[in-house]
Design a protein around this motif. Structure first.
Motif, PDB file in Angstrom:
ATOM      1  N   HIS A  68       0.831  -1.204   0.000  1.00  0.00           N
ATOM      2  CA  HIS A  68       0.000   0.000   0.000  1.00  0.00           C
ATOM      3  C   HIS A  68       0.869   1.261   0.000  1.00  0.00           C
ATOM      4  N   GLY A  69       0.608   2.164  -0.939  1.00  0.00           N
ATOM      5  CA  GLY A  69       1.393   3.377  -1.050  1.00  0.00           C
ATOM      6  C   GLY A  69       2.602   3.258  -1.952  1.00  0.00           C
ATOM      7  N   ASN A  70       2.697   2.183  -2.733  1.00  0.00           N
ATOM      8  CA  ASN A  70       3.835   1.991  -3.625  1.00  0.00           C
ATOM      9  C   ASN A  70       3.728   2.895  -4.861  1.00  0.00           C
ATOM     10  N   ILE A  71       4.830   3.401  -5.319  1.00  0.00           N
ATOM     11  CA  ILE A  71       5.057   4.194  -6.534  1.00  0.00           C
ATOM     12  C   ILE A  71       3.993   5.256  -6.840  1.00  0.00           C
ATOM     13  N   PRO A  72       3.598   6.091  -5.903  1.00  0.00           N
ATOM     14  CA  PRO A  72       2.589   7.103  -6.229  1.00  0.00           C
ATOM     15  C   PRO A  72       3.067   8.119  -7.257  1.00  0.00           C
ATOM     16  N   ILE A  73       4.349   8.475  -7.221  1.00  0.00           N
ATOM     17  CA  ILE A  73       4.843   9.475  -8.172  1.00  0.00           C
ATOM     18  C   ILE A  73       5.018   8.860  -9.558  1.00  0.00           C
ATOM     19  N   LEU A  74       5.555   7.655  -9.635  1.00  0.00           N
ATOM     20  CA  LEU A  74       5.679   6.983 -10.930  1.00  0.00           C
ATOM     21  C   LEU A  74       4.313   6.802 -11.585  1.00  0.00           C
ATOM     22  N   MET A  75       3.325   6.444 -10.783  1.00  0.00           N
ATOM     23  CA  MET A  75       1.972   6.280 -11.312  1.00  0.00           C
ATOM     24  C   MET A  75       1.398   7.625 -11.760  1.00  0.00           C
ATOM     25  N   SER A  76       1.552   8.652 -10.952  1.00  0.00           N
ATOM     26  CA  SER A  76       1.023   9.971 -11.300  1.00  0.00           C
ATOM     27  C   SER A  76       1.701  10.535 -12.541  1.00  0.00           C
ATOM     28  N   ALA A  77       3.009  10.300 -12.674  1.00  0.00           N
ATOM     29  CA  ALA A  77       3.731  10.782 -13.847  1.00  0.00           C
ATOM     30  C   ALA A  77       3.211  10.132 -15.119  1.00  0.00           C
ATOM     31  N   ALA A  78       2.951   8.821 -15.054  1.00  0.00           N
ATOM     32  CA  ALA A  78       2.415   8.120 -16.222  1.00  0.00           C
ATOM     33  C   ALA A  78       1.037   8.648 -16.589  1.00  0.00           C
ATOM     34  N   CYS A  79       0.184   8.841 -15.593  1.00  0.00           N
ATOM     35  CA  CYS A  79      -1.170   9.334 -15.859  1.00  0.00           C
ATOM     36  C   CYS A  79      -1.148  10.762 -16.396  1.00  0.00           C
ATOM     37  N   HIS A  80      -0.229  11.584 -15.871  1.00  0.00           N
ATOM     38  CA  HIS A  80      -0.074  12.952 -16.369  1.00  0.00           C
ATOM     39  C   HIS A  80       0.294  12.935 -17.849  1.00  0.00           C
ATOM     40  N   ALA A  81       1.275  12.118 -18.212  1.00  0.00           N
ATOM     41  CA  ALA A  81       1.709  12.055 -19.610  1.00  0.00           C
ATOM     42  C   ALA A  81       0.596  11.543 -20.517  1.00  0.00           C
ATOM     43  N   LEU A  82      -0.083  10.502 -20.092  1.00  0.00           N
ATOM     44  CA  LEU A  82      -1.155   9.950 -20.923  1.00  0.00           C
ATOM     45  C   LEU A  82      -2.308  10.933 -21.093  1.00  0.00           C
ATOM     46  N   SER A  83      -2.640  11.647 -20.040  1.00  0.00           N
ATOM     47  CA  SER A  83      -3.707  12.649 -20.150  1.00  0.00           C
ATOM     48  C   SER A  83      -3.348  13.702 -21.180  1.00  0.00           C
ATOM     49  N   ARG A  84      -2.111  14.154 -21.158  1.00  0.00           N
ATOM     50  CA  ARG A  84      -1.681  15.164 -22.125  1.00  0.00           C
ATOM     51  C   ARG A  84      -1.653  14.607 -23.548  1.00  0.00           C
ATOM     52  N   LEU A  85      -1.518  13.303 -23.675  1.00  0.00           N
ATOM     53  CA  LEU A  85      -1.519  12.665 -24.993  1.00  0.00           C
ATOM     54  C   LEU A  85      -2.918  12.246 -25.434  1.00  0.00           C
ATOM     55  N   GLY A  86      -3.937  12.612 -24.639  1.00  0.00           N
ATOM     56  CA  GLY A  86      -5.314  12.390 -25.064  1.00  0.00           C
ATOM     57  C   GLY A  86      -5.957  11.106 -24.594  1.00  0.00           C
ATOM     58  N   VAL A  87      -5.330  10.406 -23.655  1.00  0.00           N
ATOM     59  CA  VAL A  87      -5.914   9.168 -23.139  1.00  0.00           C
ATOM     60  C   VAL A  87      -6.853   9.500 -21.985  1.00  0.00           C
ATOM     61  N   ALA A  88      -8.094   9.128 -22.103  1.00  0.00           N
ATOM     62  CA  ALA A  88      -9.088   9.410 -21.069  1.00  0.00           C
ATOM     63  C   ALA A  88      -8.943   8.452 -19.899  1.00  0.00           C
ATOM     64  N   ASP A  89      -9.111   8.974 -18.690  1.00  0.00           N
ATOM     65  CA  ASP A  89      -9.113   8.162 -17.472  1.00  0.00           C
ATOM     66  C   ASP A  89      -7.923   7.201 -17.423  1.00  0.00           C
ATOM     67  N   PRO A  90      -6.695   7.695 -17.492  1.00  0.00           N
ATOM     68  CA  PRO A  90      -5.537   6.795 -17.539  1.00  0.00           C
ATOM     69  C   PRO A  90      -5.358   5.950 -16.284  1.00  0.00           C
ATOM     70  N   GLU A  91      -5.970   6.355 -15.157  1.00  0.00           N
ATOM     71  CA  GLU A  91      -5.852   5.552 -13.932  1.00  0.00           C
ATOM     72  C   GLU A  91      -6.398   4.142 -14.126  1.00  0.00           C
ATOM     73  N   ARG A  92      -7.313   3.979 -15.070  1.00  0.00           N
ATOM     74  CA  ARG A  92      -7.904   2.652 -15.312  1.00  0.00           C
ATOM     75  C   ARG A  92      -6.872   1.657 -15.840  1.00  0.00           C
ATOM     76  N   LEU A  93      -5.736   2.156 -16.322  1.00  0.00           N
ATOM     77  CA  LEU A  93      -4.705   1.287 -16.889  1.00  0.00           C
ATOM     78  C   LEU A  93      -3.772   0.708 -15.828  1.00  0.00           C
ATOM     79  N   ASN A  94      -3.967   1.099 -14.582  1.00  0.00           N
ATOM     80  CA  ASN A  94      -3.115   0.602 -13.491  1.00  0.00           C
ATOM     81  C   ASN A  94      -3.182  -0.923 -13.431  1.00  0.00           C
ATOM     82  N   PRO A  95      -2.064  -1.630 -13.654  1.00  0.00           N
ATOM     83  CA  PRO A  95      -2.093  -3.095 -13.648  1.00  0.00           C
ATOM     84  C   PRO A  95      -1.819  -3.717 -12.289  1.00  0.00           C
ATOM     85  N   TRP A  96      -1.571  -2.878 -11.264  1.00  0.00           N
ATOM     86  CA  TRP A  96      -0.996  -3.393 -10.029  1.00  0.00           C
ATOM     87  C   TRP A  96      -1.999  -3.503  -8.892  1.00  0.00           C
ATOM     88  N   TYR A  97      -1.594  -4.306  -7.910  1.00  0.00           N
ATOM     89  CA  TYR A  97      -2.371  -4.535  -6.685  1.00  0.00           C
ATOM     90  C   TYR A  97      -1.419  -4.316  -5.515  1.00  0.00           C
TER      91      TYR A  97
END
Length: 262
Positions: free
Chosen positions: A142-171
């Motif tokens: 719990h609490g793993n890689i919050p910045i790495l995840m946020s950075a990926a979602c930030h980049a995808l949002s700017r590239l036009g991907v809607a709701d990038p959080e849904r792509l999170n593969p991790w548990y």
């Protein structure tokens, strides 16, 4: 927000065994400490779940224990067999393990945060352990890689991907959550720790991009190859204030280490 017009399959990571060995040795090197908890003994049978390219399975074998390394990636298993031909490796899905009390211990390092549903995997691993046997596990908590995840979602949002959080593969479970799963399947948890482990990435300026290439396939799979360079640039710009230190990138890892007996 515009959805990027791209539809590559994002259901599973495409593992690059060469990149794993060349630039992500920290994954198994940190696992050496976990082997001290496992304390393998001669003549024991040990199951290494998610063995990757086999380094920790080889460390276990040096103790005199018999080890079977399993991984869902055929590429990882192929490389493990080349590197350690004296050790048994098999391509297997942890959810579908058919073992029943055949092992003295189950060991797993840096794998179970990829595994859903966790209940089915826990049941299969515990079933593989003999009565009185043990399990020693470590993975993202719990609490793993919050910045790495946020950075990926930030980049995808700017590239036009809607709701990038849904792509999170991790548990990434808490101590209480995963302990409850193990205990519901017959394991008595005797040790659990959730701790920060900031981890320096290899390859200097390319370390962050190589991390996403190795572990972020679901994010990169949402955009065409031609957009990957923009993704890496945007993710780096977002993450740099927190994760770029002294000439290298540092992953904001948080690990769950847990052990018990059946």
């Amino acid at each position: 927000m515009r959805q990027a017009p791209y539809n590559r399959s994002m259901s599973a990571a495409e593992w690059n065994a060469r990149l794993y060995d060349s630039s992500h040795g920290f994954v198994w090197q940190f696992g050496r400490d976990l082997l001290g908890m496992l304390a393998p003994q001669p003549e024991e049978r040990i199951l290494d779940v998610g063995c990757g390219t086999g380094q920790l399975a080889a460390e276990i074998a040096r103790s005199g224990a018999g080890v079977l390394g399993i991984d869902s990636s055929a590429a990882m298993i192929a490389q493990a067999r080349v590197k350690f031909p004296a050790i048994s490796f098999e391509t297997r899905d942890v959810h579908a393990l058919a073992f029943d009390g055949e092992f003295d211990a189950v060991f797993s390092n840096a794998v179970l945060h990829w595994v859903r549903p966790p209940e089915a995997a826990a049941a299969a691993m515990i079933r593989a352990v003999r009565p009185g046997g043990r399990m020693v596990l470590e993975f993202g908590g719990h609490g793993n890689i919050p910045i790495l995840m946020s950075a990926a979602c930030h980049a995808l949002s700017r590239l036009g991907v809607a709701d990038p959080e849904r792509l999170n593969p991790w548990y990434f479970p808490s101590i209480a959550e995963y302990s409850a799963i193990l205990e519901a399947n017959g394991l008595e948890v005797s040790y659990a720790q959730l701790f920060d482990r900031p981890t320096a990435l290899e390859d200097g300026e390319q370390g962050l991009a190589n991390w996403y290439r190795m572990f972020g396939g679901t994010f990169l799979g949402a955009i065409p190859d031609a957009a990957h360079a923009d993704f890496h640039r945007m993710a780096a710009e977002f993450a740099a204030p927190s994760l770029w230190r002294d000439g290298h990138w540092t992953a904001d890892y948080r690990r769950l280490r847990i052990a018990g007996h059946k």
